[in-house]
Motif scaffolding. Structure first.
Motif, PDB file in Angstrom:
ATOM      1  N   LEU A 459     -33.638  36.936 101.733  1.00 30.73           N
ATOM      2  CA  LEU A 459     -33.908  37.889 102.988  1.00 30.73           C
ATOM      3  C   LEU A 459     -33.901  37.171 104.226  1.00 30.73           C
ATOM      4  O   LEU A 459     -34.250  35.897 104.242  1.00 30.73           O
ATOM      5  CB  LEU A 459     -35.314  38.435 102.850  1.00 30.73           C
ATOM      6  N   CYS A 460     -33.282  37.615 105.492  1.00 29.45           N
ATOM      7  CA  CYS A 460     -33.118  37.017 106.596  1.00 29.45           C
ATOM      8  C   CYS A 460     -33.907  37.889 107.573  1.00 29.45           C
ATOM      9  O   CYS A 460     -33.879  38.941 107.882  1.00 29.45           O
ATOM     10  CB  CYS A 460     -31.655  36.805 106.974  1.00 29.45           C
ATOM     11  N   ALA A 461     -34.821  37.159 108.406  1.00 26.79           N
ATOM     12  CA  ALA A 461     -35.450  37.765 109.789  1.00 26.79           C
ATOM     13  C   ALA A 461     -34.845  37.165 110.770  1.00 26.79           C
ATOM     14  O   ALA A 461     -34.966  35.957 110.973  1.00 26.79           O
ATOM     15  CB  ALA A 461     -36.766  37.529 109.509  1.00 26.79           C
ATOM     16  N   LYS A 462     -34.447  37.845 111.679  1.00 24.72           N
ATOM     17  CA  LYS A 462     -33.521  37.359 113.081  1.00 24.72           C
ATOM     18  C   LYS A 462     -34.018  38.392 114.092  1.00 24.72           C
ATOM     19  O   LYS A 462     -34.363  39.350 114.053  1.00 24.72           O
ATOM     20  CB  LYS A 462     -32.086  37.408 112.696  1.00 24.72           C
ATOM     21  N   ALA A 463     -33.872  37.459 115.213  1.00 22.54           N
ATOM     22  CA  ALA A 463     -34.238  38.211 116.458  1.00 22.54           C
ATOM     23  C   ALA A 463     -33.290  37.378 117.490  1.00 22.54           C
ATOM     24  O   ALA A 463     -33.139  36.138 117.468  1.00 22.54           O
ATOM     25  CB  ALA A 463     -35.749  37.974 116.851  1.00 22.54           C
ATOM     26  N   SER A 464     -32.971  38.063 118.767  1.00 17.26           N
ATOM     27  CA  SER A 464     -32.540  37.433 119.892  1.00 17.26           C
ATOM     28  C   SER A 464     -33.355  37.822 121.128  1.00 17.26           C
ATOM     29  O   SER A 464     -33.970  38.861 121.292  1.00 17.26           O
ATOM     30  CB  SER A 464     -30.873  37.928 120.080  1.00 17.26           C
ATOM     31  N   MET A 465     -33.531  36.900 122.053  1.00 22.80           N
ATOM     32  CA  MET A 465     -34.046  37.128 123.323  1.00 22.80           C
ATOM     33  C   MET A 465     -33.454  36.394 124.422  1.00 22.80           C
ATOM     34  O   MET A 465     -32.815  35.460 124.534  1.00 22.80           O
ATOM     35  CB  MET A 465     -35.365  36.820 123.132  1.00 22.80           C
ATOM     36  N   LEU A 466     -33.735  36.740 125.483  1.00 20.60           N
ATOM     37  CA  LEU A 466     -32.889  36.182 126.902  1.00 20.60           C
ATOM     38  C   LEU A 466     -34.082  35.334 127.596  1.00 20.60           C
ATOM     39  O   LEU A 466     -35.282  35.444 127.529  1.00 20.60           O
ATOM     40  CB  LEU A 466     -32.602  37.178 127.630  1.00 20.60           C
ATOM     41  N   LEU A 467     -33.930  34.077 127.822  1.00 21.23           N
ATOM     42  CA  LEU A 467     -34.730  33.113 128.596  1.00 21.23           C
ATOM     43  C   LEU A 467     -34.291  32.842 130.089  1.00 21.23           C
ATOM     44  O   LEU A 467     -32.823  32.895 130.294  1.00 21.23           O
ATOM     45  CB  LEU A 467     -34.557  31.755 127.637  1.00 21.23           C
ATOM     46  N   GLN A 468     -35.053  32.621 130.855  1.00 20.34           N
ATOM     47  CA  GLN A 468     -34.729  32.476 132.209  1.00 20.34           C
ATOM     48  C   GLN A 468     -35.250  31.133 132.551  1.00 20.34           C
ATOM     49  O   GLN A 468     -36.258  30.634 132.397  1.00 20.34           O
ATOM     50  CB  GLN A 468     -35.699  33.437 132.998  1.00 20.34           C
ATOM     51  N   ASN A 469     -34.169  30.397 133.153  1.00 15.11           N
ATOM     52  CA  ASN A 469     -34.812  29.008 133.990  1.00 15.11           C
ATOM     53  C   ASN A 469     -35.267  27.962 132.727  1.00 15.11           C
ATOM     54  O   ASN A 469     -35.990  27.286 133.056  1.00 15.11           O
ATOM     55  CB  ASN A 469     -35.487  28.997 134.907  1.00 15.11           C
ATOM     56  N   VAL A 470     -34.650  28.213 131.627  1.00 19.69           N
ATOM     57  CA  VAL A 470     -35.076  27.055 130.447  1.00 19.69           C
ATOM     58  C   VAL A 470     -33.736  26.419 129.998  1.00 19.69           C
ATOM     59  O   VAL A 470     -32.987  26.909 129.346  1.00 19.69           O
ATOM     60  CB  VAL A 470     -35.716  27.880 129.444  1.00 19.69           C
ATOM     61  N   PRO A 471     -33.489  25.044 130.474  1.00 21.59           N
ATOM     62  CA  PRO A 471     -32.305  24.449 130.007  1.00 21.59           C
ATOM     63  C   PRO A 471     -32.342  24.345 128.219  1.00 21.59           C
ATOM     64  O   PRO A 471     -33.233  23.919 127.642  1.00 21.59           O
ATOM     65  CB  PRO A 471     -32.665  22.901 130.311  1.00 21.59           C
ATOM     66  N   PRO A 472     -31.279  24.848 127.761  1.00 21.82           N
ATOM     67  CA  PRO A 472     -31.173  24.802 126.080  1.00 21.82           C
ATOM     68  C   PRO A 472     -31.486  23.509 125.644  1.00 21.82           C
ATOM     69  O   PRO A 472     -32.113  23.620 124.695  1.00 21.82           O
ATOM     70  CB  PRO A 472     -29.581  25.251 125.851  1.00 21.82           C
ATOM     71  N   ALA A 473     -30.893  22.499 126.143  1.00 20.56           N
ATOM     72  CA  ALA A 473     -31.055  21.197 125.632  1.00 20.56           C
ATOM     73  C   ALA A 473     -32.529  20.847 125.517  1.00 20.56           C
ATOM     74  O   ALA A 473     -33.157  20.031 124.523  1.00 20.56           O
ATOM     75  CB  ALA A 473     -30.347  20.010 126.253  1.00 20.56           C
ATOM     76  N   LEU A 474     -33.067  21.141 126.648  1.00 21.33           N
ATOM     77  CA  LEU A 474     -34.632  20.857 126.641  1.00 21.33           C
ATOM     78  C   LEU A 474     -35.323  21.426 125.752  1.00 21.33           C
ATOM     79  O   LEU A 474     -36.195  20.811 125.072  1.00 21.33           O
ATOM     80  CB  LEU A 474     -35.026  20.998 128.295  1.00 21.33           C
ATOM     81  N   LEU A 475     -35.194  22.578 125.611  1.00 23.95           N
ATOM     82  CA  LEU A 475     -35.784  23.473 124.701  1.00 23.95           C
ATOM     83  C   LEU A 475     -35.965  23.086 123.024  1.00 23.95           C
ATOM     84  O   LEU A 475     -36.680  22.846 122.440  1.00 23.95           O
ATOM     85  CB  LEU A 475     -35.414  25.002 124.666  1.00 23.95           C
ATOM     86  N   VAL A 476     -34.440  22.927 122.686  1.00 18.75           N
ATOM     87  CA  VAL A 476     -34.174  22.388 121.252  1.00 18.75           C
ATOM     88  C   VAL A 476     -34.684  21.069 121.163  1.00 18.75           C
ATOM     89  O   VAL A 476     -35.244  20.842 120.062  1.00 18.75           O
ATOM     90  CB  VAL A 476     -32.617  22.334 121.314  1.00 18.75           C
ATOM     91  N   ARG A 477     -34.677  20.327 122.095  1.00 20.08           N
ATOM     92  CA  ARG A 477     -35.501  19.079 121.970  1.00 20.08           C
ATOM     93  C   ARG A 477     -36.753  19.062 121.602  1.00 20.08           C
ATOM     94  O   ARG A 477     -37.238  18.384 120.832  1.00 20.08           O
ATOM     95  CB  ARG A 477     -34.955  17.769 122.812  1.00 20.08           C
TER      96      ARG A 477
END
Length: 851
Positions: A459-477
């Motif tokens: 079973l896979c639960a998935k979702a997508s959302m938009l982020l504003q002013n958040v550097p992707p590298a910073l969030l994943v780190r």
């Protein structure tokens, strides 16, 4: 006579002892070389044993044997250095040739632009002399006249059943590709930060003002052209978004080349868009100078391509003339040119996602640079420059990375032909639940399908959302380093149980309610450290006394990429899958994780990305004071304004009778993770780190500038010394000097009814605690000190409060990640505010290091 012989032997021995050089016979050298191959640096006992065991060395003194081995090691070192310098010289010569060719191409491009500029100026000057209608007519007539002078060449009928027609398309594709790779057919602009050099990835450029999106790279690779072509043709091995590549037909050509008809599918990067497919013609041939060329382009209905619509869940995309040119270098290696040029039909996706399909920089990161990095990785592995620990072969580790990435892409896309089907929702549209009951989905697991008929699937639960002013590298780190901020140990335990013969009951999701610590164990990384493969150990805890048996350590295989903030156009990704302690090469991997993709607009793509090097601990907040000082790198973070799309997917196994329960748990868990990520994103958003906004602080805390002044002034008052080098510094300069102080400086609250918690730390302090300014205030002082440190602090606390400071002896403490830290000495002092009231307690740990 005997006396004469004795005197002669004695004289020879004296000469040997006093001589600095001994001439060895070939037999002696051979014997010494055999020993050297086994042990280049033998001990004194080993040298004496060698003399005893080898009669031909009996007339050589041990000291001379020692000198021989020293000289031999020196010669070996010199040989290696000479070989290295020769290799570097060959690379520099090849790079010099490449740069000269690039310079010639740029000069042609400049000449072309100057000509166009002069022509436009002439048209502008002559425009007032004619009417608008006449000028339009003259342009049309001029175009018709040129077309009559240079008519389009007529090619044979182009269809799949006509090899001559396909060869005409192939030759046309070859000419277009070469004009892009080495000519001026495309207006190329070099990507920021891509500096050419013998050890760099090469020269990378992206298109500007052309149809579709295009990227180009050229560089040096220490592999022969045939090997490079073989690697690049295997697109799924290096292009992570490639789902499949099927060669439908191979047609030999008269010039020794081949034409291949190919069908390729690529994954959609998010749940908000459809996947793409391509019908391609690939042409492989050799040029007169010995270069190898492989070029591709899409086939349309008029050139032998399909006439019907694409399969469901796919959008037909077009590849314009692309490919790679490989030229052998003198002395070994190759110079390679790669061009990728596609039209991804951006109008078929929602408007907010179109920048994802209109960005040449994203194409460069995903395809062009990925191909170059993959080739360089294999080249260095082949030459032995890269050594991995753990007894794993590089190919096995690459396979693990590919399986994790592919499993995550499969979960996001949920293709029908893979066995996925949607489950009815609970009324909310934020989380999508899909199930896959195909046994092949979990192939290689320890489930016995005949013995476990109740096993329902994945079973896979998935979702997508938009982020504003958040550097992707910073969030994943942050998500990587602070798993406890969003993960739930009970859900992790359930995921790990899928590796056993029978999973236990579904736990209730308790997001963040059950803290657990984790340790990251590095496994492998790519050459430029843009991707990490690692094992994460989750320390076990019991939910209740009856669950003590389940309180065991768990392990995750984790793939992390895109966490370099200076990389332009790269998506950041964190993918993980539970593994057992055995960690076999064919271990089943059920991938879950996060993907954050930047959505810069076309206008923003023409500008340089944020090049400021910022740390995960929001150091930039301390570099933007009331004066609005810019952080290092010249980019003001308060002006950072971009969007990105975050996609989350978690996979779980389930039994038939527990499907609905697992679905409810998964839906609730993903929603809780989305909430946690939103909180983290708001906290680390650079737009919140401007002059009037800072990291989460306790009530009554001053601004960073004021706190820095209080810390420095209080240290001077209590100890009589200067904490910072220049007392005259004020404002931003004072704060920056405190922030970059070499010793770990941190502040904690002064409350009699609660345990002290940290409120501030400089860069060294955050590094020592292995945390961020966001998570710092969840760490209590007594949790990082060991028992001896806590006793000393309790003993000295009264002294600190009376005289204002105390020197604490060296000792040990623990970071937030559980790592032991030693320090030579610590200083504790009261921080006084402007009214000389106690504000907080400051600590400075000197000469600290991880044990």
């Amino acid at each position: 006579m005997a006396l004469t012989m004795h005197n002669k032997e004695f004289a020879n021995k004296q000469i040997m002892d006093s001589s600095k050089y001994v001439r060895y016979t070939p037999e002696q050298v051979e014997a010494l070389e055999r020993v050297y191959s086994e042990c280049p640096k033998p001990s004194s006992l080993r040298r004496q044993q060698l003399i005893r065991e080898c009669p031909i060395l009996s007339n050589i003194e041990p000291k001379q044997i020692k000198v021989w081995f020293q000289n031999r090691r020196c010669r070996e070192k010199q040989r290696k250095e000479a070989s290295r310098l020769q290799t570097v010289n060959r690379k520099l010569s090849a790079m010099n040739k490449l740069l000269m060719e690039e310079n010639d191409r740029l000069q042609k491009q400049v000449s072309h632009l100057v000509y166009e500029n002069g022509y436009m100026r002439q048209q502008l000057h002559s425009a007032p002399a004619t009417t608008t209608d006449n000028s339009c007519e003259s342009v049309v007539m001029s175009g018709q006249h040129q077309q009559q002078q240079n008519p389009t060449p007529q090619h044979p009928q182009r269809d799949a059943s006509n090899p001559a027609g396909l060869l005409a398309v192939a030759e046309e594709t070859l000419a277009e590709f070469l004009s892009k790779a080495t000519g001026t057919a495309v207006d190329w602009v070099q990507m920021i930060g891509m500096k050419p050099g013998p050890d760099s990835i090469g020269i990378v450029a992206v298109s500007r003002n052309c149809s579709g999106v295009a990227a180009r790279a050229c560089g040096l690779v220490s592999l022969d052209p045939t090997k490079i072509a073989e690697i690049l043709k295997d697109c799924p091995s290096w292009f992570r978004d490639c789902r499949c590549l099927d060669v439908l037909s191979v047609i030999p050509t008269g010039n020794g080349g081949t034409i291949e008809l190919i069908y390729m599918q690529t994954y959609a990067p998010t749940t908000l868009a459809a996947a793409r497919d391509f019908w391609l013609l690939r042409y492989s041939t050799s040029l007169e100078d010995g270069s190898l060329v492989v070029c591709e382009r899409s086939l349309t209905s008029s050139t032998g391509g399909p006439t019907g619509p694409p399969p469901s869940s796919f959008v037909r995309a077009e590849m314009l003339a692309s490919g790679f040119l490989i030229r052998p270098c003198e002395g070994g290696g190759s110079i390679i040119h790669i061009v990728d040029h596609v039209d991804l039909d951006a109008w078929s996706v929602p408007e907010v996602l179109r920048p994802l399909y209109e960005s040449s920089k994203i194409l460069a990161q995903k395809m062009t640079m990925a191909a170059m990095r993959h080739i360089r990785q294999i080249a260095q592995e082949t030459s032995g420059e890269i050594q991995y620990g753990g007894g794993r072969q590089p190919a096995v580790l690459r396979t693990f990375s590919q399986r994790l990435s592919r499993g995550f892409n499969d979960a996001i896309n949920g293709f029908l032909d893979d066995g996925w089907s949607l489950l009815s929702s609970d009324g909310g549209e934020d989380v999508t639940i899909a199930i896959n009951s195909s046994p092949n989905k979990f192939l290689g697991s320890q489930y016995n399908w005949s013995m476990l008929p109740a096993f329902g699937g994945v079973l896979c639960a998935k979702a997508s959302m938009l982020l504003q002013n958040v550097p992707p590298a910073l969030l994943v780190r942050f998500l990587r380093e602070h798993r406890s901020e969003w993960a739930d140990y009970g859900v992790d335990a359930y995921s790990a149980a899928c590796l056993k013969a029978s999973p236990y009951a579904v736990p209730c999701a308790r997001p963040g309610g059950f803290p657990s610590s984790h340790v990251i164990l590095p496994l492998a990384h790519t050459v430029e450290h843009e991707e990490f493969l690692e094992v994460v150990r989750l320390e076990g805890h019991a939910f209740s006394p009856e669950d003590v048996a389940l309180a065991r350590d768990m392990y995750l295989l984790q793939l992390c990429s895109g966490i370099d903030e200076n990389t332009v156009g790269a998506c950041a990704q964190l993918v993980f899958a539970p593994i057992d302690e055995s960690f076999a090469d064919d271990a089943p991997l059920l991938a879950s994780g996060f993907r954050v993709i930047p959505l810069d607009s076309k206008a923003a793509m023409q500008q340089d990305g944020p090049a400021a090097s910022r740390t995960l601990d929001l150091a930039s907040a301390l570099e933007v004071g009331s004066g609005g000082a810019r952080p290092a790198g010249g980019t003001e973070l308060s002006n950072y304004n971009s969007r990105s799309v975050l996609t989350i997917a978690f996979q779980f196994t389930f039994e038939n009778h527990m499907r609905d329960n697992v679905a409810a748990m998964a839906r609730q868990y993903v929603r809780s993770v989305v909430g946690s990520v939103q909180r983290v994103a708001m906290a680390i958003s650079p737009s919140r780190l401007g002059p009037h906004a800072g990291p989460k602080v306790l009530p009554g805390s001053p601004e960073a500038l004021t706190l820095a002044r209080w810390i420095s002034r209080s240290y001077r008052i209590h100890t009589g010394g200067e904490l910072l080098r220049a007392d005259s510094l004020t404002g931003d300069a004072l704060l920056k000097q405190l922030w970059h102080h070499s010793d770990a400086i941190m502040c904690c609250s002064l409350k009699t009814n609660a345990s002290p918690v940290f409120t501030f730390a400089n860069q060294a302090g955050l590094d020592m605690l292995e945390t961020t300014l966001v998570a710092l205030q969840d760490i209590m002082l007594d949790k990082i000190l060991d028992e001896a440190g806590r006793k000393i602090l309790c003993t000295e606390f009264a002294k600190i409060m009376q005289q204002g400071f105390a020197y604490l002896p060296g000792g040990m403490c623990v970071s937030s990640m559980g790592r032991a830290v030693s320090y030579e000495q610590a200083v504790a002092w009261k921080v006084l505010d402007d009214d000389d009231s106690n504000h907080c307690l400051a600590f400075m740990f000197m000469n600290w290091s991880f044990v």
